[in-house]
Motif scaffolding. Structure first.
Motif, PDB file in Angstrom:
ATOM      1  N   PHE A  51       1.306   6.498  14.219  1.00 31.15           N
ATOM      2  CA  PHE A  51       1.334   6.629  12.760  1.00 31.15           C
ATOM      3  C   PHE A  51       2.636   6.077  12.186  1.00 31.15           C
ATOM      4  CE2 PHE A  51       2.480   8.888   8.884  1.00 31.15           C
ATOM      5  CZ  PHE A  51       1.361   8.614   8.096  1.00 31.15           C
ATOM      6  N   TRP A  52       2.514   5.333  11.097  1.00 30.16           N
ATOM      7  CA  TRP A  52       3.680   4.772  10.399  1.00 30.16           C
ATOM      8  C   TRP A  52       3.307   4.558   8.942  1.00 30.16           C
ATOM      9  CZ3 TRP A  52       3.471  -0.203   8.182  1.00 30.16           C
ATOM     10  CH2 TRP A  52       2.311  -0.946   8.483  1.00 30.16           C
ATOM     11  N   THR A  53       4.321   4.363   8.102  1.00 31.82           N
ATOM     12  CA  THR A  53       4.084   4.013   6.703  1.00 31.82           C
ATOM     13  C   THR A  53       5.045   2.893   6.309  1.00 31.82           C
ATOM     14  OG1 THR A  53       5.724   5.455   5.649  1.00 31.82           O
ATOM     15  CG2 THR A  53       3.586   6.447   6.253  1.00 31.82           C
ATOM     16  N   PRO A  54       4.711   2.123   5.296  1.00 36.75           N
ATOM     17  CA  PRO A  54       5.602   1.049   4.846  1.00 36.75           C
ATOM     18  C   PRO A  54       6.966   1.549   4.385  1.00 36.75           C
ATOM     19  CG  PRO A  54       3.419   0.767   3.905  1.00 36.75           C
ATOM     20  CD  PRO A  54       3.430   2.106   4.568  1.00 36.75           C
ATOM     21  N   GLU A  56       9.011   3.270   5.772  1.00 44.10           N
ATOM     22  CA  GLU A  56       9.982   3.265   6.859  1.00 44.10           C
ATOM     23  C   GLU A  56      10.746   1.941   6.958  1.00 44.10           C
ATOM     24  OE1 GLU A  56       7.948   4.249  10.489  1.00 44.10           O
ATOM     25  OE2 GLU A  56       6.628   5.646   9.459  1.00 44.10           O
ATOM     26  N   GLN A 116      -8.095   4.705   7.866  1.00 48.73           N
ATOM     27  CA  GLN A 116      -6.827   5.106   7.243  1.00 48.73           C
ATOM     28  C   GLN A 116      -5.720   4.120   7.582  1.00 48.73           C
ATOM     29  OE1 GLN A 116      -4.221   7.513   9.155  1.00 48.73           O
ATOM     30  NE2 GLN A 116      -3.469   8.694   7.424  1.00 48.73           N
ATOM     31  N   GLN A 117      -5.684   3.651   8.820  1.00 49.74           N
ATOM     32  CA  GLN A 117      -4.671   2.676   9.210  1.00 49.74           C
ATOM     33  C   GLN A 117      -4.848   1.373   8.445  1.00 49.74           C
ATOM     34  OE1 GLN A 117      -4.979   2.551  13.512  1.00 49.74           O
ATOM     35  NE2 GLN A 117      -3.575   4.265  13.759  1.00 49.74           N
ATOM     36  N   ILE A 120      -3.261   1.773   5.141  1.00 52.86           N
ATOM     37  CA  ILE A 120      -1.805   1.639   5.270  1.00 52.86           C
ATOM     38  C   ILE A 120      -1.411   0.166   5.385  1.00 52.86           C
ATOM     39  CG2 ILE A 120       0.160   2.089   6.805  1.00 52.86           C
ATOM     40  CD1 ILE A 120      -1.127   4.835   7.375  1.00 52.86           C
ATOM     41  N   HIS A 123      -1.543  -1.251   1.974  1.00 52.83           N
ATOM     42  CA  HIS A 123      -0.389  -0.760   1.213  1.00 52.83           C
ATOM     43  C   HIS A 123       0.869  -1.545   1.599  1.00 52.83           C
ATOM     44  CE1 HIS A 123       2.691   2.727   0.579  1.00 52.83           C
ATOM     45  NE2 HIS A 123       2.798   1.805  -0.358  1.00 52.83           N
ATOM     46  N   SER A 124       1.004  -1.853   2.873  1.00 48.51           N
ATOM     47  CA  SER A 124       2.207  -2.554   3.330  1.00 48.51           C
ATOM     48  C   SER A 124       2.302  -3.952   2.720  1.00 48.51           C
ATOM     49  CB  SER A 124       2.236  -2.633   4.861  1.00 48.51           C
ATOM     50  OG  SER A 124       1.188  -3.429   5.355  1.00 48.51           O
ATOM     51  N   TYR A 127       3.544  -3.452  -0.674  1.00 46.40           N
ATOM     52  CA  TYR A 127       4.949  -3.026  -0.562  1.00 46.40           C
ATOM     53  C   TYR A 127       5.863  -4.229  -0.373  1.00 46.40           C
ATOM     54  CZ  TYR A 127       8.976  -0.503   1.488  1.00 46.40           C
ATOM     55  OH  TYR A 127      10.219  -0.007   1.773  1.00 46.40           O
TER      56      TYR A 127
END
Length: 345
Positions: A51-54, A56, A116-117, A120, A123-124, A127
């Motif tokens: 799991f990660w998010t932009p 970070e 979900q990934q 993300i 979204h990245s 971002y």
């Protein structure tokens, strides 16, 4: 032709452990200690640990560097981001549609995590773009899929394969749609990934390449998940194995041609340090890898070794070590794709 039925919301008469991957019986209660496929729980743990998010990713250095990229580098950068945004948007929806027909509740859970990934990933891209360019330019990038003829051909190729399953859900269309999924996630991203890793190799746009590295890692896992589902369906419907062979061969040949056309357009001879002939060989190599993963003959004679071996340094990072991007310490387990047969066939 075998139809496929949607999983019921709840079935009191069925066991928790499904009786089949599709068209089976299951209560739809998820008990990880009572699932049909032993590989499902390890896959769940792997996806969870990644799991990660932009948020970070610190874009400060990239913001300074982007205006100094060459005009060709900026154009390629933005067009690839536009392509990735479309592909991952399709994937989010496709994963949900496949999930509806998987009887086992654990596989439904994995599809939801996969979707979900993909959210993300999308979204990245927003971002990154919002960090680097104006809102007007960002909107333009997200419209490339409508205005670029080469992109349109690639996208229509995949969308048609998905649409057949969505509009006529049967076993054959489901299997064929998974072939298109493996192409999308396991081949159509790869010339774009090579470009971003090339920039990072030259200490350019390192934060963006960190994000691409995370996405690349996720896509490897997604491909493996869909390959497992594909093979489990063939175990239950073995008559489709031989029947699909000509389709798989022809589809991978066509997909490689489309990806090569795209690579010539966005990279060609205008990006210093990337040799288009090596990128073309890289695409054919990965077409062979993916067809072989699905259990079919490789569509291209030869192409058993990765011609862009330097990319491996960007795809694999040791557990707990600060990576070459110097963005953060990555606490995840290294997957050695060489050992998995992904670097030599």
């Amino acid at each position: 032709m075998h139809t496929v039925s949607k999983r019921t919301l709840m079935d009191k008469t069925a066991p928790n452990r499904s009786t089949g991957i599709i068209n089976g019986k299951s209560s739809n209660v998820l008990n990880w200690d009572d699932v049909r496929f032993p590989w499902a729980y390890p896959k769940y743990k792997k996806m969870l640990s990644n799991f990660w998010t932009p948020f970070e990713i610190n874009m400060a250095q990239d913001i300074k560097q982007f205006p100094n990229l060459s005009e060709a580098e900026q154009d390629t950068f933005l067009k690839i981001i536009g392509l990735l945004a479309l592909l991952d948007s399709i994937q989010t929806d496709y994963a949900g549609k496949v999930a509806d027909y998987l009887t086992d509740s654990s596989l439904n859970a994995l599809m939801i995590m996969l979707a979900q990934q993909e959210v993300i990933h999308n979204h990245s891209y927003s971002y990154v773009l919002s960090s680097l360019v104006s809102k007007q330019k960002q909107d333009e990038v997200f419209e490339f899929w409508r205005t670029e003829p080469i992109l349109e051909r690639r996208n229509d190729f995949v969308v048609r394969g998905y649409r057949d399953f969505v509009e006529q859900p049967n076993v054959e269309h489901l299997l064929k749609s998974i072939v298109f999924d493996v192409i999308l996630e396991g081949l159509f991203f790869y010339s774009g990934f090579a470009f971003f890793y090339h920039l990072a190799r030259n200490q350019k746009m390192v934060a963006t390449s960190t994000m691409i590295n995370y996405i690349n890692r996720d896509e490897h896992i997604h491909v493996d998940l869909f390959v497992k589902i594909f093979k489990e369906i063939l175990n239950e419907y073995p008559e489709y194995k031989k029947k699909l062979e000509p389709f798989v061969q022809q589809t991978f040949l066509q997909a490689a041609e489309l990806e090569i056309e795209w690579a010539r357009y966005i990279i060609g001879h205008r990006i210093d340090g990337i040799f288009i002939n090596e990128v073309e060989d890289y695409i054919k190599f990965y077409a062979n890898v993916r067809a072989n993963q699905l259990g079919y003959d490789r569509p291209f004679e030869g192409y058993r070794k990765n011609p862009l071996r330097w990319i491996k340094a960007y795809e694999e990072v040791d557990l707990g070590k600060s990576d070459f991007f110097e963005q953060k310490s990555r606490q995840y387990t290294k997957v050695n794709y060489v050992d998995n047969g992904f670097d030599e066939l």
